[in-house]
Scaffold this active site. Structure first.
Site, PDB file in Angstrom:
ATOM      1  N   ASP A   1     101.635   8.894  62.239  1.00 18.48           N
ATOM      2  CA  ASP A   1     102.501   8.518  61.123  1.00 18.48           C
ATOM      3  C   ASP A   1     103.521   7.498  61.628  1.00 18.48           C
ATOM      4  O   ASP A   1     103.629   7.257  62.823  1.00 18.48           O
ATOM      5  CB  ASP A   1     103.212   9.752  60.530  1.00 18.48           C
ATOM      6  CG  ASP A   1     103.844  10.618  61.601  1.00 18.48           C
ATOM      7  OD1 ASP A   1     104.322  10.089  62.627  1.00 18.48           O
ATOM      8  OD2 ASP A   1     103.853  11.846  61.414  1.00 18.48           O
TER       9      ASP A   1
ATOM     10  N   ASP B   1     107.525   6.342  61.639  1.00 16.01           N
ATOM     11  CA  ASP B   1     108.896   6.742  61.368  1.00 16.01           C
ATOM     12  C   ASP B   1     109.798   5.519  61.467  1.00 16.01           C
ATOM     13  O   ASP B   1     109.626   4.682  62.351  1.00 16.01           O
ATOM     14  CB  ASP B   1     109.345   7.796  62.378  1.00 16.01           C
ATOM     15  CG  ASP B   1     108.413   8.995  62.390  1.00 16.01           C
ATOM     16  OD1 ASP B   1     108.328   9.679  61.355  1.00 16.01           O
ATOM     17  OD2 ASP B   1     107.733   9.216  63.410  1.00 16.01           O
TER      18      ASP B   1
ATOM     19  N   ASP C   1     114.367  12.812  71.799  1.00 13.28           N
ATOM     20  CA  ASP C   1     113.969  13.786  72.812  1.00 13.28           C
ATOM     21  C   ASP C   1     113.520  13.161  74.133  1.00 13.28           C
ATOM     22  O   ASP C   1     114.127  13.375  75.172  1.00 13.28           O
ATOM     23  CB  ASP C   1     112.936  14.781  72.254  1.00 13.28           C
ATOM     24  CG  ASP C   1     111.797  14.139  71.486  1.00 13.28           C
ATOM     25  OD1 ASP C   1     111.707  12.896  71.468  1.00 13.28           O
ATOM     26  OD2 ASP C   1     110.982  14.878  70.903  1.00 13.28           O
TER      27      ASP C   1
HETATM   28  P1  ATP Z   1     103.719  12.512  66.510  1.00 20.12           P
HETATM   29  O1  ATP Z   1     104.091  12.001  65.135  1.00 20.12           O
HETATM   30  O2  ATP Z   1     102.563  11.836  67.120  1.00 20.12           O
HETATM   31  O3  ATP Z   1     103.665  13.977  66.593  1.00 20.12           O
HETATM   32  P2  ATP Z   1     106.328  11.490  67.160  1.00 20.12           P
HETATM   33  O4  ATP Z   1     106.950  11.130  68.478  1.00 20.12           O
HETATM   34  O5  ATP Z   1     106.270  10.421  66.135  1.00 20.12           O
HETATM   35  O6  ATP Z   1     104.917  12.101  67.491  1.00 20.12           O
HETATM   36  P3  ATP Z   1     107.770  13.011  65.211  1.00 20.12           P
HETATM   37  O7  ATP Z   1     107.896  14.471  65.113  1.00 20.12           O
HETATM   38  O8  ATP Z   1     107.036  12.270  64.156  1.00 20.12           O
HETATM   39  O9  ATP Z   1     107.134  12.724  66.642  1.00 20.12           O
HETATM   40  O10 ATP Z   1     109.245  12.444  65.368  1.00 20.12           O
HETATM   41  C1  ATP Z   1     109.549  11.048  65.351  1.00 20.12           C
HETATM   42  C2  ATP Z   1     110.612  10.731  66.389  1.00 20.12           C
HETATM   43  O11 ATP Z   1     111.806  11.452  66.115  1.00 20.12           O
HETATM   44  C3  ATP Z   1     110.249  11.123  67.807  1.00 20.12           C
HETATM   45  O12 ATP Z   1     109.499  10.130  68.449  1.00 20.12           O
HETATM   46  C4  ATP Z   1     111.583  11.307  68.454  1.00 20.12           C
HETATM   47  O13 ATP Z   1     112.161  10.070  68.792  1.00 20.12           O
HETATM   48  C5  ATP Z   1     112.413  11.902  67.327  1.00 20.12           C
HETATM   49  N1  ATP Z   1     112.386  13.370  67.349  1.00 20.12           N
HETATM   50  C6  ATP Z   1     111.525  14.193  66.703  1.00 20.12           C
HETATM   51  N2  ATP Z   1     111.774  15.475  66.935  1.00 20.12           N
HETATM   52  C7  ATP Z   1     112.827  15.511  67.762  1.00 20.12           C
HETATM   53  C8  ATP Z   1     113.594  16.549  68.361  1.00 20.12           C
HETATM   54  N3  ATP Z   1     113.278  17.833  68.156  1.00 20.12           N
HETATM   55  N4  ATP Z   1     114.639  16.198  69.144  1.00 20.12           N
HETATM   56  C9  ATP Z   1     114.952  14.890  69.345  1.00 20.12           C
HETATM   57  N5  ATP Z   1     114.288  13.884  68.812  1.00 20.12           N
HETATM   58  C10 ATP Z   1     113.234  14.159  68.028  1.00 20.12           C
HETATM   59 MG    MG Z   2     105.684  10.602  64.146  1.00 17.47          MG
END
Ligand code: ATP
Ligand code: MG
Length: 436
Positions: free
Chosen positions: A49, A51, A129
């Protein structure tokens, strides 16, 4: 990194994400693609996805997009909805100074219950994170900003938490699970300093709201990396706090049935996902909780003198309720999971003419799949039962009639034998067939 020193092109970004980025930019706001979208494109993977992050506040975002929904309390966000596609837009997070509880709040363990302090991009990066997730693609000049060594860690394939690991895990213990998930998904290694406090902080996972945990568990086990995630969770003691009943039987059952079942379920879930076959939480939870259920049913039978079948039915409610304390499994999955459990008892009693009726049960296929796994795990009489059903299922109509007829005798003999054996072992418990 300027536009020509990296190879992200706009073609790799979804049309909807680009629309959101451009609209924010044209309205005078800063707008970046951030996190997994940037990380995965740089690694040559297709992002799950996209963001977006901006300096516009949620209310300002809402004014710009008619298709905008504001969501979340702990972490306020805007969802821009395009049919089934949702672009998540966050406002830059800032540092926590002296704020009122309505803006930011932590509990006694240091867990952030609310995080709605807004700031600038540098502060936002520090609130993310992992360094590989603190990558920003700037729509105004197509450059990439990397914070805390994100690009270098991406190249070195290192999952490194930003800031002091213990503080950051205490703020949000789910980050421990995310570390595992990204390590397996991206074939990376968790940096030793980030890995060090995980085992001792793992029990904090027990306090995470069960609804959020449900979503995290889906991401861990339904994305083709269940085996690797399960193994790593066990290595870091992260599995037990989420599945206390399972961890209990894994430790207690000397024959290792529960542990074997867990491995078998993870393997078969991965196989199905990788073959694009559907997977359902109903089957997953029914299978991994099968041995805790059996143990609970035995305990109830022993304590109350209920017949095993009734004890089993009573245990189904108990075990599911207990699991839902840490992971809130929606009823649309917990109900069919119980059907799958109940059918396990009927398999034993239905070899013969009743087999045809069982075949029509809406949950037959899932229940049969669990029977096959049980046979694989336990061998012995369960494996024989599974083999009988396999021959029945795989036969054509006429052959099925023969199989059912042929087994009538042997099946009832076999049942009588098991009943006798059980009676000898546990005289207090009646095992007369009261099944249906
Ligand atoms: P994926 O979508 O492939 O699972 P992602 O890195 O995009 O991985 P998301 O959960 O979509 O993860 O979150 C988007 C972004 O928001 C992350 O890349 C990170 O920068 C931030 N983020 C998400 N969850 C947390 C958290 N629990 N603590 C700190 N930052 C977070
Ligand atoms: Mg994501």
């Amino acid at each position: 990194m300027s536009r020509d020193s990296h190879d992200i092109s706009r073609r790799q970004i979804s049309e909807n994400a680009l629309k959101v980025l451009y609209r924010l930019h044209k309205s005078g706001f800063k707008a970046y693609l951030v996190g997994g979208g940037v990380r995965d494109i740089l690694l040559g993977l297709e992002p799950k996805d996209f963001d977006v992050v901006t300096n516009a506040t949620p209310d300002e975002i809402k004014k710009l997009f008619r298709n905008c929904r504001l969501v979340g309390r702990r972490f306020r966000l805007a969802h821009i909805v395009f049919g089934r596609d949702v672009i998540e837009v966050a406002t830059f997070r800032g540092h926590h100074g002296e704020n009122s509880d309505t803006i930011s709040k932590s509990n006694a363990e240091g867990r952030l219950l609310r995080d709605n302090v807004y700031g600038e991009i540098d502060e936002d990066a520090e609130r993310r994170d992992f360094t590989v997730n603190a990558l920003y693609y700037d729509i105004s000049d197509f450059s990439i900003r990397s914070y805390g060594g994100g690009i270098e860690d991406l190249q070195a394939r290192k999952i490194k938490l930003i800031g002091d690991p213990e503080t950051r895990y205490r703020e949000d213990p789910v980050r421990m699970l995310r570390a595992v998930r990204f390590a397996t998904k991206l074939s990376m290694v968790i940096d030793p300093i980030s890995a060090a406090p995980i085992k001792s902080l793992a029990p904090l996972l027990a306090d995470i709201p069960a609804a959020r945990m449900y979503e995290e568990v889906l991401k861990l086990f339904f994305a083709g990396k269940a085996q690797a995630n399960y193994q790593m969770m066990q290595d870091f003691d992260l599995f037990g706090p989420l599945f206390p009943q399972i961890q209990g039987v894994i430790a207690d059952l000397p024959k290792g049935h529960a542990a074997k079942m867990l491995n078998a379920v993870m393997r078969s879930t991965d196989d199905r996902v990788n073959q694009d076959k559907p997977v359902t939480p109903a089957f997953f939870y029914a299978a991994i909780l099968w041995y805790p259920l059996k143990q609970r049913a035995d305990d109830i039978a022993l304590e109350s003198g209920l017949q095993l079948y009734d004890a089993h039915v009573a245990a189904m409610g108990d075990v599911m309720e207990e699991q839902c304390r840490t992971i809130s499994i929606p009823r649309r999955f917990s109900t069919p999971a119980k059907d799958i459990w109940q059918l396990q008892l009927r398999f034993e009693r239905s070899q013969g003419s009743r087999a045809f009726k069982l075949l029509e049960h809406p949950k037959f296929r899932a229940a049969y799949d669990l029977l096959l796994l049980r046979g694989e795990v336990e061998g012995g009489s369960v494996a024989k039962q599974a083999a009988w059903w396999k021959s029945f299922v795989e036969a054509d109509e006429t052959q099925r009639g023969d199989i059912a007829k042929g087994s009538g005798k042997t099946s009832s003999n076999r049942n009588r034998n098991t009943a006798q054996r059980k009676r000898k072992r546990k005289p207090a418990v009646k095992t007369d067939s009261a099944a249906e």
